[in-house]
Design a protein around this motif. Structure first.
Motif, PDB file in Angstrom:
ATOM      1  N   LYS A   7       0.825  -1.194   0.000  1.00 56.68           N
ATOM      2  CA  LYS A   7       0.000   0.000   0.000  1.00 56.68           C
ATOM      3  C   LYS A   7       0.866   1.253   0.000  1.00 56.68           C
ATOM      4  O   LYS A   7       1.972   1.276   0.542  1.00 56.68           O
ATOM      5  N   SER A   8       0.331   2.337  -0.574  1.00 58.39           N
ATOM      6  CA  SER A   8       0.991   3.637  -0.502  1.00 58.39           C
ATOM      7  C   SER A   8      -0.048   4.681  -0.121  1.00 58.39           C
ATOM      8  O   SER A   8      -1.168   4.683  -0.630  1.00 58.39           O
ATOM      9  N   ILE A   9       0.349   5.556   0.816  1.00 61.11           N
ATOM     10  CA  ILE A   9      -0.554   6.542   1.399  1.00 61.11           C
ATOM     11  C   ILE A   9       0.025   7.935   1.189  1.00 61.11           C
ATOM     12  O   ILE A   9       1.230   8.140   1.380  1.00 61.11           O
ATOM     13  N   ILE A  10      -0.806   8.886   0.804  1.00 57.92           N
ATOM     14  CA  ILE A  10      -0.399  10.273   0.627  1.00 57.92           C
ATOM     15  C   ILE A  10      -1.005  11.124   1.740  1.00 57.92           C
ATOM     16  O   ILE A  10      -2.192  11.002   2.056  1.00 57.92           O
ATOM     17  N   ASP A  24       0.989  16.568  -9.912  1.00 61.60           N
ATOM     18  CA  ASP A  24      -0.285  16.218 -10.551  1.00 61.60           C
ATOM     19  C   ASP A  24      -1.123  15.438  -9.541  1.00 61.60           C
ATOM     20  O   ASP A  24      -0.932  14.241  -9.350  1.00 61.60           O
ATOM     21  N   ILE A  25      -2.056  16.119  -8.877  1.00 62.02           N
ATOM     22  CA  ILE A  25      -2.838  15.479  -7.838  1.00 62.02           C
ATOM     23  C   ILE A  25      -3.723  14.378  -8.401  1.00 62.02           C
ATOM     24  O   ILE A  25      -3.950  13.344  -7.738  1.00 62.02           O
ATOM     25  N   VAL A  26      -4.236  14.546  -9.607  1.00 62.51           N
ATOM     26  CA  VAL A  26      -5.083  13.514 -10.199  1.00 62.51           C
ATOM     27  C   VAL A  26      -4.282  12.232 -10.420  1.00 62.51           C
ATOM     28  O   VAL A  26      -4.757  11.127 -10.132  1.00 62.51           O
ATOM     29  N   LYS A  27      -3.060  12.375 -10.894  1.00 59.86           N
ATOM     30  CA  LYS A  27      -2.201  11.194 -11.069  1.00 59.86           C
ATOM     31  C   LYS A  27      -1.876  10.548  -9.727  1.00 59.86           C
ATOM     32  O   LYS A  27      -1.823   9.318  -9.609  1.00 59.86           O
ATOM     33  N   LEU A  28      -1.672  11.378  -8.691  1.00 59.05           N
ATOM     34  CA  LEU A  28      -1.409  10.816  -7.364  1.00 59.05           C
ATOM     35  C   LEU A  28      -2.579   9.962  -6.886  1.00 59.05           C
ATOM     36  O   LEU A  28      -2.385   8.914  -6.274  1.00 59.05           O
ATOM     37  N   ILE A  29      -3.786  10.427  -7.147  1.00 57.33           N
ATOM     38  CA  ILE A  29      -4.960   9.653  -6.745  1.00 57.33           C
ATOM     39  C   ILE A  29      -4.995   8.325  -7.484  1.00 57.33           C
ATOM     40  O   ILE A  29      -5.295   7.273  -6.902  1.00 57.33           O
ATOM     41  N   LYS A  30      -4.677   8.355  -8.760  1.00 58.03           N
ATOM     42  CA  LYS A  30      -4.671   7.124  -9.554  1.00 58.03           C
ATOM     43  C   LYS A  30      -3.608   6.142  -9.082  1.00 58.03           C
ATOM     44  O   LYS A  30      -3.809   4.931  -9.108  1.00 58.03           O
ATOM     45  N   ASP A  31      -2.461   6.675  -8.642  1.00 57.89           N
ATOM     46  CA  ASP A  31      -1.294   5.834  -8.378  1.00 57.89           C
ATOM     47  C   ASP A  31      -1.156   5.374  -6.929  1.00 57.89           C
ATOM     48  O   ASP A  31      -0.252   4.595  -6.616  1.00 57.89           O
ATOM     49  N   ASN A  32      -2.016   5.865  -6.039  1.00 62.88           N
ATOM     50  CA  ASN A  32      -1.875   5.528  -4.628  1.00 62.88           C
ATOM     51  C   ASN A  32      -3.177   4.960  -4.075  1.00 62.88           C
ATOM     52  O   ASN A  32      -4.241   5.103  -4.668  1.00 62.88           O
TER      53      ASN A  32
END
Length: 309
Positions: free
Chosen positions: A202-205, A219-227
Motif C-alpha cells: 500500500k501507498s498513502i499520501i 499532478d494530484i489527479v495522477k497521485l490519486i490514480k497511483d496511490n
C-alpha cells in the motif's frame, strides 16, 4: 446493485474503529488522530453557529490534523505533525495501540502552529522526553535549532532532529518507508511538504496543507490514480466561510474545487480521497451536514478521528 454496494464494501474493508484494531492482522496500519485545521474545533473567539454547536453539546471537539502509522510487529509508532492537541492524541493512540515508548518518530510538514506546536509537551515542563526522533526538512530543522523555545528541546536532548531530503525515501524499518515532497504553501518560516508513506502492498499520501492545486507542479489527479489512500487538504468547503478575512491570503483548494477537478475519475479512485485539516467554518466538520452528505454522494470521504485503515 453491484455498483451501488461497492463503496460500502470498500469502506468496510479498510476501516476499523476502537478496540477492533487489536484483532486486526500484523500489517502496519494508519490511525487518524485529528481532522481540524490549526486553530482546532471549537475555534478561539468563534461565536458563530458552527462552534456554538460544541458549547451547546451538539458537536464533539475535533483534534487538529494528525495521523499515525503503527507497525504491530515491531511495535513502532510514528506520527505525522505534532499538534497543540498532542496530549489527547497521544492518549488516543495509547488506547488503540499502547507502547512503552513515547513515540518512535515525529514527522513535521511545516512551521505553522497546528503542525509543530505540540512539541512543547516533550520539554521538561511536561513529559521531559529523551531523544524522541523528530524528522524535518533542512529549513524546518534549522528553524527548530535556532528559535526558542524549540531550541531548548534540542539542547536538553528532549528531541533528536533527523534531517530529511526532498523526494528521498527514508526507511523506518524493513516494512515502512517515508518520502517527503515539497508543496506550495505560505512559506513564512519554512517550506511545506507532503508525505508518501509505503507499507507492504500500500501507498498513502498525506497533504494536509497546500495552496491551490493549480499552483503545484505536481499532478494530484495522477497521485490519486497511483496511490491507495490519500489524506488531502479540505480546509474550506467553498467561498465565503470566514467573513472579514481575505481568502486570497489563505489560498487552500476549496473542497468543491477538488471535487470538480477529480470528477472524471472512476468511483473506485475517488473513494481513495479522505479530506482532512477542516476549518471550524467548514460545514463538513459537522456530522450529518448537507455539505458532508454532498462529499459522500460524490464518492469522497471526510476523515474521522479514531478511524483505522
Amino acid at each position: 446493485m453491484k455498483n451501488f454496494l461497492w463503496p460500502v464494501f470498500f469502506f468496510l474493508s479498510i476501516i476499523y474503529t476502537g478496540a477492533s484494531a487489536r484483532f486486526h492482522d500484523d500489517q502496519p496500519f494508519i490511525v487518524v488522530l485529528g481532522t481540524a485545521q490549526d486553530g482546532g474545533y471549537p475555534h478561539a473567539g468563534c461565536n458563530r453557529q458552527c462552534c456554538l454547536r460544541y458549547y451547546e453539546g451538539k458537536e464533539k471537539k475535533h483534534f487538529i490534523s494528525c495521523i499515525a502509522v503503527v507497525d504491530p510487529v515491531s511495535g513502532e509508532r510514528f506520527i505525522f505533525d505534532c499538534t497543540p492537541d498532542f496530549p489527547a492524541q497521544l492518549r488516543l493512540l495509547d488506547s488503540l495501540y499502547p507502547s512503552t515508548k513515547v513515540l518512535d518518530g515525529i514527522f513535521l510538514t511545516h512551521a505553522h502552529i497546528g503542525h509543530y506546536a505540540g512539541l512543547m509537551y516533550l520539554g521538561r515542563e511536561s513529559m521531559n522526553t529523551n531523544s524522541v526522533p523528530v524528522f524535518a526538512m533542512p529549513d524546518m530543522k534549522e528553524f527548530l535549532e535556532h528559535n526558542g523555545p524549540w531550541s531548548l528541546l534540542v539542547a536538553l536532548q528532549n528531541v533528536k532532529l533527523m534531517k530529511l531530503a526532498p523526494d528521498s525515501a527514508i526507511k523506518l524499518n524493513h516494512r515502512i518507508s517515508v518520502t517527503p515532497f515539497y508543496v506550495p504553501h505560505r512559506h513564512e518560516f519554512t517550506k511545506a511538504v507532503g508525505y508518501k508513506i509505503f507499507i507492504p502492498g500500500k501507498s498513502i499520501i498525506f497533504i494536509p496543507d497546500i495552496d491551490k492545486w493549480e499552483n503545484w507542479e505536481g499532478d494530484i489527479v495522477k497521485l490519486i490514480k497511483d496511490n491507495d489512500l490519500l489524506f488531502l487538504d479540505g480546509t474550506f468547503y467553498d467561498h465565503g466561510e470566514i467573513p472579514g478575512r481575505d481568502i486570497s491570503q489563505i489560498p487552500h483548494p476549496f473542497m468543491v474545487e477538488s471535487m470538480n477537478l477529480f470528477k472524471s475519475l472512476p468511483l473506485k479512485e475517488r473513494s481513495r480521497v479522505y479530506f482532512i485539516h477542516l476549518n471550524h467554518s467548514n460545514p463538513t466538520i459537522l456530522g450529518g451536514s448537507t455539505a458532508r452528505q454532498q462529499i459522500e454522494k460524490n464518492g469522497y470521504h471526510v476523515a474521522m478521528e479514531g478511524a483505522i485503515f
